[in-house]
Design a protein around this motif. Structure first.
Motif, short mmCIF file in Angstrom:
data_model
loop_
_atom_site.label_atom_id
_atom_site.label_comp_id
_atom_site.label_asym_id
_atom_site.label_seq_id
_atom_site.Cartn_x
_atom_site.Cartn_y
_atom_site.Cartn_z
N ASP A 7 -5.83 2.46 -4.42
CA ASP A 7 -7.26 2.76 -4.56
C ASP A 7 -7.76 3.59 -3.37
O ASP A 7 -7.24 3.51 -2.26
N GLU A 8 -8.78 4.39 -3.65
CA GLU A 8 -9.31 5.34 -2.66
C GLU A 8 -9.83 4.64 -1.41
O GLU A 8 -9.69 5.15 -0.30
N LYS A 9 -10.45 3.48 -1.57
CA LYS A 9 -10.98 2.75 -0.42
C LYS A 9 -9.86 2.39 0.55
O LYS A 9 -10.00 2.55 1.77
N THR A 10 -8.73 1.95 0.04
CA THR A 10 -7.60 1.58 0.89
C THR A 10 -6.97 2.82 1.51
O THR A 10 -6.59 2.81 2.68
N SER A 12 0.83 -1.21 0.00
CA SER A 12 0.00 0.00 0.00
C SER A 12 0.86 1.25 0.00
O SER A 12 0.55 2.23 -0.69
N GLN A 24 -8.50 5.61 2.30
CA GLN A 24 -9.38 6.05 3.38
C GLN A 24 -9.30 5.12 4.58
O GLN A 24 -9.22 5.58 5.72
N GLY A 25 -9.30 3.81 4.33
CA GLY A 25 -9.22 2.85 5.42
C GLY A 25 -7.93 2.97 6.21
O GLY A 25 -7.93 2.98 7.45
N ASN A 26 -6.81 3.07 5.49
CA ASN A 26 -5.51 3.20 6.17
C ASN A 26 -5.41 4.51 6.93
O ASN A 26 -4.83 4.56 8.02
#
Length: 77
Positions: free
Chosen positions: A29-32, A19, A34-36
């Protein structure tokens, strides 16, 4: 097609390192992202470092120079 996510099974640091590199080159990717970002304090705690961002937590836990992201971006171009 093989399940590529299986390569991370039991290897959470590998997932974070991937990542980190993908983020550095603008391919995460945006989801990762945001999650991180949300999990940054827990990531730092799990890696046993004091860091404000998940990227810095990865750098500190792996003894990477602070400018690693800049260097990766420069090599990408």
């Amino acid at each position: 097609m093989p399940d590529l996510s299986a390569r991370y099974d039991g290897k959470p640091v590998l997932r974070l390192l991937d990542s980190y590199v993908l983020d550095a080159i603008g391919a995460l990717d945006e989801k990762t992202v945001q999650g991180n970002t949300i999990l940054a304090p827990k990531i730092a705690q799990a890696l046993k470092v004091e860091a404000d961002t998940w990227q810095r937590a990865v750098e500190l836990s792996m003894d990477l120079p602070e400018d690693s992201i800049v260097e990766l971006r420069a090599r990408r171009q």
